[in-house]
Design an enzyme around this catalytic site. Structure first.
Site, PDB file in Angstrom:
ATOM      1  N   THR B 184       0.819  -1.347  -0.052  1.00 46.47           N
ATOM      2  CA  THR B 184      -0.131  -0.091   0.013  1.00 46.47           C
ATOM      3  C   THR B 184       0.745   1.166  -0.056  1.00 46.47           C
ATOM      4  OG1 THR B 184      -0.078  -0.484   2.404  1.00 46.47           O
ATOM      5  CG2 THR B 184      -2.120  -1.054   1.010  1.00 46.47           C
ATOM      6  N   GLU B 270      -1.982  11.115   5.392  1.00 43.64           N
ATOM      7  CA  GLU B 270      -1.989  12.769   5.239  1.00 43.64           C
ATOM      8  C   GLU B 270      -3.149  13.198   6.227  1.00 43.64           C
ATOM      9  OE1 GLU B 270      -1.295  12.300   0.631  1.00 43.64           O
ATOM     10  OE2 GLU B 270      -3.328  12.172   1.031  1.00 43.64           O
TER      11      GLU B 270
END
Lengths: 397, 397
Positions: B184, B270
């Protein structure tokens, strides 16, 4: 079919009311829909393994009675994850409402929406029941079922069936925990058609897949989602039987109502500034096409890009790629509005002013052609904004 | 096993460097890892149907050569969704690097990360290649592969195998498009062990499921995700063969390195302000337990609640319910930190000051017991904040 400026009580024989009972601080939070006679009923319920108490009560009652005459709803407290006490409270909510209306309890559907885990304040419920009236203000019902929704969601249509006019209306609430696989919110549809519960269920089940199940706000499937349709026969039309042209007409009418509510839910998703509509064409099966469309509309990265008015089509392609559908990826076209951004899987340059116009609109249309079949699918969603985070970070404070 | 204060060049025979080539405005954006001899190699690649050009090149080369001697990476441009030109550029990136190092091209792995859809600027690549050196600053490699990451992610460990010490190091980048089912992000692991490519792949495949595949930031699976492990044999240990105690030791070492990187990626997701760790116990199968844990950690509503420091455990239960796993939901315990919030599927009251302390921590531990088996699973993620939206709405501006 005629679009009416109506509400959930527009079909003959229905009334509705809403008021402030005290589940929430100030806003309307308690309402009901009542039919003058028992109505045929159809329902779809959340696919979440964790099912809120009111859904269990309503589902069991609908299955037992095969009819429904009233629906009572509170917002502010979901009566979900509340254990044995929660089940008792939901049965009591049904019983008290039935007493008030002098109906058999199993003719009353109950629904709750709001915070999970808090017990239903029964004194508040009783206070609401003491004040609510038959033939009240139906527009207040639409307000009373809202949680973080910013606007009511109502639609009404009518259509002639032979010499008789059938009217159908719908009301819904969103707007978080909105996602796949059934009944992704509360939706109530009333209709004065003469149609059996079996036929009604057939129509609902056929069209829920392409309407309510094709919207997503945040990928979270609620424990309380439910759509109920009531048809009380007050239009006195010849009974609508399955596999007839009239049934097809009826199904179309229902699809229109559900798609309209679905779009309104997506548009009013928590924090949404834009409605996103995704059409995927050229797919082997309709189910695959719907899954692809929903994958795009559910991507956090697509949603944030659209909030930022950024035509970041690479994220659209990536979302198609992880949709769990086996598709060829070497001949894909992607359009934003009317502008192609990728043709035959290669980037296409576009005029940036034209693109600004597309991205600054209130509705963003994404169209994809996979060129690998002749089925298509559509999904609706909304952008992901600062306000989604704000609303959900501070929901209980 | 000893935890070292090292970097990707700590294992014997490896060097690495990073610099600013110009793919990005100012930050380091180009780097390589070089082994002094061909190394055994294992890889896992994105499960997205849309696969970026550099992954296709690397995967084909690894399968062809069964070995790897260098990895070259740029950040800023992903060379994904770039059609035929993108494939040509990725092959050229491999060829130019191989020439610079006087290696066979298939011994060079290539990787790119950044904006999707833009072509790789080949002049920039050549400029980077003209300046990069063998035996450069390995810490700069960790910086050069970052995109929206706020910190470098590095780990190094060593362990004795008989009389020989084996050193292993890893470096990774996140931090958007981080989700399920393989690789990922970009992860590179170097090791000086003597082990075959087959055994190395076996070890990697065994542990990727419980480490990298158990993190989620936003549910978006990237087109560019890849984990590569190189083992060059410079430790001169007796070859580590599958199904031996030494192999188990090696697998443990690899799992430690991957879990450490996975956690660092989740923590630096993020906009993240908190690391979330979810443990689900009492499940019939380990796969189900992992799916349940990942459903909770991936829920937008759980993530926003944690950002808001709100112990909204109902959302945790709802996320367990829609995980797609068949579980009984009538005897579930949920703990936030050490505090029970639900026992036997009924709410438990808690001290609000104690809860504040739990929710204000940098790491939020959620523990769930389903009481329906003896398998468990763990997943990592992060909260969903205003900054996630900001970063992704304005990524290209």
């Amino acid at each position: 079919m005629e679009i009416l400026n109506g509400n959930i009580a527009s079909p003959l024989g229905f009334s509705a009311d809403g008021l402030h009972a005290g589940f929430k601080k100030r806003k309307l939070d308690f309402g009901w829909i009542v039919s003058e006679c028992p109505a045929s009923v159809a329902g779809v319920y959340t696919t979440n393994k964790v099912i809120a108490a009111p859904l269990i009560v309503t589902k069991q009652s609908v299955e037992k009675a095969g009819q429904l005459q009233a629906i009572v709803v509170n917002s502010g407290v979901a009566n979900s994850c509340t254990g044995v006490q929660g089940m008792n409270d939901a049965w009591e909510m049904q019983k008290l409402t039935a007493e008030k209306l002098s109906l058999a309890p199993e003719l009353v559907g109950v629904a709750s929406t709001g915070v999970i885990g808090d017990l239903l304040p029964m004194a508040t419920l009783k206070s609401g029941l003491s004040k609510i009236v038959v033939n009240g203000n139906a527009d207040d019902f639409a307000k009373a079922i809202l949680t973080t929704d910013t606007q009511t969601k109502t639609v009404a249509v009518s259509q002639d069936f032979g010499r008789d006019t059938v009217t159908m209306a719908g009301v819904a609430k969103g707007s978080g925990m909105i996602h796949p696989n059934m009944a992704t919110m509360l939706g109530f549809i009333t209709c004065d058609a003469n149609i059996s519960s079996t036929a009604l269920q057939k129509a609902l089940s056929a069209k829920v897949e392409t309407t309510f199940n094709q919207i997503t706000v945040d990928g979270d499937t609620s424990t309380n989602d439910m759509v109920l349709v009531m048809a009380n026969g007050c239009a006195k039309n010849v009974e609508i039987l399955p596999d007839t042209p009239e049934f097809e007409q009826f199904v179309e009418m229902l699809e229109y109502v559900m798609a309209d509510l679905a779009k309104k839910i997506a548009q009013d998703g928590e924090g949404a500034t834009k409605l996103i509509q995704v059409d995927v064409e050229g797919v082997a099966t309709a189910l695959d096409a719907r899954m692809l469309a929903k994958s795009v509309v559910g991507s956090s990265l697509v949603k944030t890009a659209i909030f930022g008015e950024d035509p970041n089509w690479g994220r659209i392609l990536a979302a198609l790629g992880y949709a769990g559908v086996d598709i060829p990826v070497d001949n894909i076209d992607i359009y934003l509005g009317q502008l192609p951004v990728m043709l035959a899987s290669s980037p296409v340059s576009f005029d940036s002013e034209e693109m600004d116009e597309v991205m600054q609109a209130d509705t963003i249309q994404i169209r994809v052609d996979i060129h690998a079949g002749n089925q298509s699918g559509r999904a609706w969603g909304c952008d992901l904004s600062y306000d989604y985070v704000k609303i959900n970070a501070l929901y209980r404070t």
